[in-house]
Design a protein around this motif. Structure first.
Motif, PDB file in Angstrom:
ATOM      1  N   LEU A 159       0.848  -1.189   0.000  1.00 58.74           N
ATOM      2  CA  LEU A 159       0.000   0.000   0.000  1.00 58.74           C
ATOM      3  C   LEU A 159       0.885   1.241   0.000  1.00 58.74           C
ATOM      4  O   LEU A 159       1.726   1.386   0.882  1.00 58.74           O
ATOM      5  N   ILE A 162       1.159   7.355   1.144  1.00 54.46           N
ATOM      6  CA  ILE A 162       0.180   8.447   1.149  1.00 54.46           C
ATOM      7  C   ILE A 162      -1.241   7.886   1.126  1.00 54.46           C
ATOM      8  O   ILE A 162      -2.123   8.348   1.846  1.00 54.46           O
ATOM      9  N   LEU A 163      -1.450   6.845   0.321  1.00 55.90           N
ATOM     10  CA  LEU A 163      -2.787   6.268   0.178  1.00 55.90           C
ATOM     11  C   LEU A 163      -3.271   5.662   1.500  1.00 55.90           C
ATOM     12  O   LEU A 163      -4.387   5.928   1.952  1.00 55.90           O
ATOM     13  N   GLY A 164      -2.410   4.851   2.119  1.00 59.04           N
ATOM     14  CA  GLY A 164      -2.784   4.218   3.377  1.00 59.04           C
ATOM     15  C   GLY A 164      -3.091   5.248   4.449  1.00 59.04           C
ATOM     16  O   GLY A 164      -4.123   5.190   5.124  1.00 59.04           O
ATOM     17  N   LEU A 166      -3.864   8.321   3.993  1.00 59.99           N
ATOM     18  CA  LEU A 166      -5.042   9.098   3.575  1.00 59.99           C
ATOM     19  C   LEU A 166      -6.326   8.439   4.060  1.00 59.99           C
ATOM     20  O   LEU A 166      -7.176   9.077   4.684  1.00 59.99           O
ATOM     21  N   VAL A 167      -6.451   7.129   3.806  1.00 65.07           N
ATOM     22  CA  VAL A 167      -7.657   6.412   4.211  1.00 65.07           C
ATOM     23  C   VAL A 167      -7.788   6.413   5.736  1.00 65.07           C
ATOM     24  O   VAL A 167      -8.840   6.722   6.293  1.00 65.07           O
ATOM     25  N   LEU A 168      -6.673   6.110   6.409  1.00 68.18           N
ATOM     26  CA  LEU A 168      -6.717   6.011   7.869  1.00 68.18           C
ATOM     27  C   LEU A 168      -7.097   7.349   8.504  1.00 68.18           C
ATOM     28  O   LEU A 168      -7.897   7.413   9.437  1.00 68.18           O
ATOM     29  N   ARG A 170      -8.756   9.737   7.091  1.00 68.65           N
ATOM     30  CA  ARG A 170     -10.132  10.110   6.728  1.00 68.65           C
ATOM     31  C   ARG A 170     -11.120   9.473   7.700  1.00 68.65           C
ATOM     32  O   ARG A 170     -12.099  10.093   8.094  1.00 68.65           O
ATOM     33  N   VAL A 171     -10.858   8.189   8.040  1.00 65.83           N
ATOM     34  CA  VAL A 171     -11.809   7.507   8.917  1.00 65.83           C
ATOM     35  C   VAL A 171     -11.469   7.701  10.392  1.00 65.83           C
ATOM     36  O   VAL A 171     -12.332   7.514  11.247  1.00 65.83           O
ATOM     37  N   GLU A 174     -13.699   9.477  13.007  1.00 59.90           N
ATOM     38  CA  GLU A 174     -15.012   8.894  13.282  1.00 59.90           C
ATOM     39  C   GLU A 174     -14.914   7.641  14.145  1.00 59.90           C
ATOM     40  O   GLU A 174     -15.912   7.010  14.438  1.00 59.90           O
ATOM     41  N   THR A 175     -13.688   7.246  14.495  1.00 58.90           N
ATOM     42  CA  THR A 175     -13.520   6.103  15.370  1.00 58.90           C
ATOM     43  C   THR A 175     -13.326   6.587  16.800  1.00 58.90           C
ATOM     44  O   THR A 175     -13.286   7.789  17.053  1.00 58.90           O
ATOM     45  N   PHE A 195       2.062   3.207   8.251  1.00 62.12           N
ATOM     46  CA  PHE A 195       2.259   2.773   6.873  1.00 62.12           C
ATOM     47  C   PHE A 195       3.691   3.011   6.407  1.00 62.12           C
ATOM     48  O   PHE A 195       3.969   2.956   5.213  1.00 62.12           O
ATOM     49  N   TYR A 263      -2.268  18.971   2.746  1.00 63.51           N
ATOM     50  CA  TYR A 263      -2.745  19.598   1.508  1.00 63.51           C
ATOM     51  C   TYR A 263      -3.991  18.878   0.993  1.00 63.51           C
ATOM     52  O   TYR A 263      -4.947  19.504   0.532  1.00 63.51           O
ATOM     53  N   LEU A 264      -3.999  17.556   1.096  1.00 64.86           N
ATOM     54  CA  LEU A 264      -5.136  16.775   0.612  1.00 64.86           C
ATOM     55  C   LEU A 264      -6.349  16.892   1.532  1.00 64.86           C
ATOM     56  O   LEU A 264      -7.408  16.347   1.234  1.00 64.86           O
TER      57      LEU A 264
ATOM     58  N   MET B  26     -10.449  -0.761   7.102  1.00 67.21           N
ATOM     59  CA  MET B  26     -10.377   0.663   7.422  1.00 67.21           C
ATOM     60  C   MET B  26     -11.598   1.402   6.899  1.00 67.21           C
ATOM     61  O   MET B  26     -12.127   2.299   7.539  1.00 67.21           O
ATOM     62  N   LEU B  30     -16.060   1.702   9.938  1.00 70.13           N
ATOM     63  CA  LEU B  30     -16.538   2.986  10.416  1.00 70.13           C
ATOM     64  C   LEU B  30     -17.849   2.860  11.154  1.00 70.13           C
ATOM     65  O   LEU B  30     -18.763   2.197  10.694  1.00 70.13           O
ATOM     66  N   ILE B 248      -1.612   9.828  -6.830  1.00 72.33           N
ATOM     67  CA  ILE B 248      -2.722  10.573  -6.238  1.00 72.33           C
ATOM     68  C   ILE B 248      -2.490  12.080  -6.298  1.00 72.33           C
ATOM     69  O   ILE B 248      -3.330  12.838  -6.776  1.00 72.33           O
ATOM     70  N   PHE B 264      -8.919   9.257  -4.424  1.00 78.30           N
ATOM     71  CA  PHE B 264      -8.892  10.378  -3.478  1.00 78.30           C
ATOM     72  C   PHE B 264     -10.302  10.949  -3.294  1.00 78.30           C
ATOM     73  O   PHE B 264     -10.763  11.149  -2.175  1.00 78.30           O
ATOM     74  N   VAL B 267     -12.330   8.487  -1.293  1.00 82.35           N
ATOM     75  CA  VAL B 267     -12.011   8.485   0.139  1.00 82.35           C
ATOM     76  C   VAL B 267     -12.740   9.637   0.810  1.00 82.35           C
ATOM     77  O   VAL B 267     -13.336   9.494   1.872  1.00 82.35           O
TER      78      VAL B 267
END
Lengths: 324, 307
Positions: A159, A162-164, A166-168, A170-171, A174-175, A195, A263-264, B26, B30, B248, B264, B267
């Motif tokens: 993975l 940045i992608l890993g 990013l997902v982590l 983002r969520v 909420e955890t 990551f 930035y993202l 992941m 949620l 990305i 992106f 997500v």
């Protein structure tokens, strides 16, 4: 090629063939005097390397900026803004101009250093912790343990960082996982480390495998030393040099990754002051006020470069094969 | 050789499954409610909630959801996003953009990287050699994000040579993002080539070739280059897999509608099915090209035997 040069090259070959200390063959028993000579040789070579001094100077300046930003901001409050100054270009009094909100940009960029350095250093510490512990266990115990831990590392390795992260991130909010749901520097550092630990793990693992079957390890075991003592006292010191090089460069890489995530939109959030947020805000006015993107980008790049240069210089200094 | 490939193939299965499960966990672990996220402020009738919950297995435990996902995956069904569009359609729409971008990047990386590395390697400590060393250090240190903006500002806005966003000008609009995406690997290829050439220039067989009186050109092109480029070619091969999944930032800044930007966007809008589908695809590319490269290594270099 002239004769003289050829002779020189030949001599170099001979010298290189004779150097089998330290890194090149870690199975050689590294006694105290040898180790000292590796480090003192390295230091002698570092002292002569202009790239090291350039990197170290940048690094120290950024450290000072992160510790005392108010001094470098020339006493200006980064949050004291006047919309009348919106997007004003750099001037003698305000070197970096003003941002969209009319805040002094030099103050803002300078205050951004602290978050970057904190995240870079904290993330690298977690990377080291994970990498050394998992790598040492995998390398030392081998067999099924090694297979399992190495496959887990492979999974994370597949993975992109940045992608890993990013997902982590983002969520994360909420955890109910502490730190991760904070949207703060801790969350970003943790996501990056989670990551990013695999290379450190592989480095440590291969060093452990290289030395664990040497005679001095067997001797230590015969003396009744425990696994932990053998690992910590006899095996892991061999991995210090490559891990140090890796760590130095990785701080830079992680600082760049933090700016990218911010930035993202998943890293630090306003009202935090961060280079990633400044670049993100600046890109909307890239035509009318390019300095808003340029200044944080420039400082970010110089910070990353400081660590990359120091790491490169360290590698050259610690690798005896490169010495002539 | 055959046994080695078979063993490697078997080893990739747990990695592929593990990585996709990691992303799956992941995305779906949620506590948030995707149906509410989909509906926004509008009220949703209980019947709709029930149907959607049933269709996306939202009430089942995580491993059941993942098992359902896998079963569908193997029958070629990647699921649908919350608007009912099949994920496979989204991939078909966005993947060609990323493939073009990666192809352009790999061409830059190979041509510029190898030429710079060869020129630096055959004349070590020359001016050009030092130039390559310093410029690769600088390039490696510039975050892709920053490089993208510098390229947009300098080559796009100031000089007006390239479009700074979108794909309207065909392959031409891929040049700037391709160069940005390639930069890091390009610097690495240059360094790798340089080190490899410099090492081989001192090898015995090169000395023999010189002793036979072969012209310098033949020694370099026929003897040194062939051996030196093996690690470079394999790195570039593996890099295809990384670039396909690592665009990305480049795709976002340059507004290219490829899988990187799609993942992106997904997500951000919590389109779980799209995220899991695309990331699994990216992981597959990464593992696949690494495997190809490992096998290629043995083909190119007869000294390496795996059995």
């Amino acid at each position: 090629m002239t004769d003289q040069q050829q002779q020189l090259d030949l001599r170099k070959d001979e010298v290189e063939a004779g150097t089998t200390t330290g890194l090149a063959s870690p199975s050689v028993d590294v006694t105290d005097s040898r180790q000292n000579s590796l480090w003192s040789d390295a230091w002698r070579s570092l002292k002569r390397n202009p790239l090291f001094w350039l990197g170290a100077t940048f690094g120290i300046v950024f450290l000072l900026i992160a510790i005392a930003p108010q001094v470098f901001a020339r006493g200006v409050d980064p949050r004291a803004c006047d919309l009348a100054n919106s997007k004003a270009t750099p001037s003698a009094d305000h070197w970096f101009g003003y941002d969209v909100q009319g805040c002094d940009y030099l103050a803002n960029v300078v205050y951004g250093a602290r978050n970057s350095l904190i995240i870079g250093i904290f993330a690298v510490l977690v990377v080291l912790l994970l990498g050394v512990v998992v790598g040492a266990i995998a390398g030392f115990y081998g067999g099924f343990t090694d297979g399992l831990l190495s496959r887990i590392a492979d999974i994370f390795y597949a993975l992109p960082l940045i992608l890993g992260a990013l997902v982590l991130l983002r969520v994360g909010p909420e955890t109910s996982i502490p730190i991760l749901n904070s949207r703060g520097p801790g969350a970003v550092a943790l996501a990056l480390a989670l990551f990013g630990w695999m290379t450190a793990m592989r480095l440590v693992r291969s060093q452990v495998i290289a030395v664990k079957s040497s005679d001095y390890v067997a001797a230590a075991r015969a003396m009744g030393a425990s696994d932990i003592r053998i690992l910590v006292r006899h095996i892991l010191p061999n991995a210090v040099a490559p891990v140090l090089v890796y760590t130095t460069i990785t701080i830079g890489v992680l600082i760049a990754a933090e700016a990218t995530l911010t930035y993202l939109g998943v890293g630090l959030q306003r009202p935090a002051i961060s280079w990633g947020l400044q670049i993100e805000a600046g890109q909307d006015s890239i035509r009318s006020a390019p300095h808003l993107v340029l200044f944080p980008s420039l400082i970010l790049t110089m910070t990353v470069m400081a660590f990359v240069m120091m790491g490169d210089a360290l590698r050259d200094a610690l690798d005896p094969r490169q010495r002539s | 050789m055959g046994r080695y490939v078979a063993r490697r193939l078997l080893l990739t299965i747990p990695v592929l499954l593990g990585a996709s499960f990691l992303i799956f966990a992941m995305v779906y672990a949620l506590p948030g409610n995707p149906i509410r996220a989909l509906a926004g402020d509008r009220p949703v009738s209980p019947a709709v909630v029930e149907v959607l919950t049933e269709r996306f297995h939202l009430n089942d435990p995580l491993w059941v959801q993942y098992w359902e996902y896998l079963k569908n995956l193997f029958s070629g069904d990647l699921g649908t996003d919350f608007r009912g569009r099949p994920v496979i359609d989204t991939i078909e729409r966005t993947l060609p953009v990323t493939i073009k971008l990666t192809a352009v990047a790999i061409v830059f990386e190979a041509i510029i990287g190898i030429i710079a590395g060869v020129l630096a390697g055959i004349r070590r400590n020359s001016f050009f050699d030092n130039l390559v060393l310093v410029s690769t250090t600088v390039i490696v240190s510039i975050p892709i994000l920053v490089l993208a903006f510098i390229a947009q500002l300098a080559l796009g806005l100031k000089l007006g040579w390239f479009p700074i966003a979108g794909t309207r000008e065909g392959l031409y609009s891929y040049i700037l993002p391709g160069l940005v995406l390639a930069s890091g690997s390009l610097a690495y290829v240059a360094r790798l080539t340089r080190t490899s050439i410099a090492e081989n220039m001192r090898a015995d067989y090169v000395r023999t070739a010189r002793a036979k009186g072969l012209p310098n050109r033949t020694v370099i092109v026929r003897h040194t280059l062939r051996n030196s480029l093996i690690p470079v070619v394999t790195f570039i091969g593996a890099d295809i897999g990384s670039l396909l999944g690592g665009a990305i930032v480049t795709e976002t800044v340059f507004n290219l509608p490829g899988i990187g930007r799609e993942v992106f966007d997904s997500v951000r809008s919590q389109e779980g099915a799209v995220v899991v589908g695309i990331v699994t695809l990216m992981v597959f590319f990464f593992i696949f090209f690494n495997l190809v490269v490992d096998v290629l290594y043995a083909v190119l270099d007869p000294r390496i035997r795996y059995d």
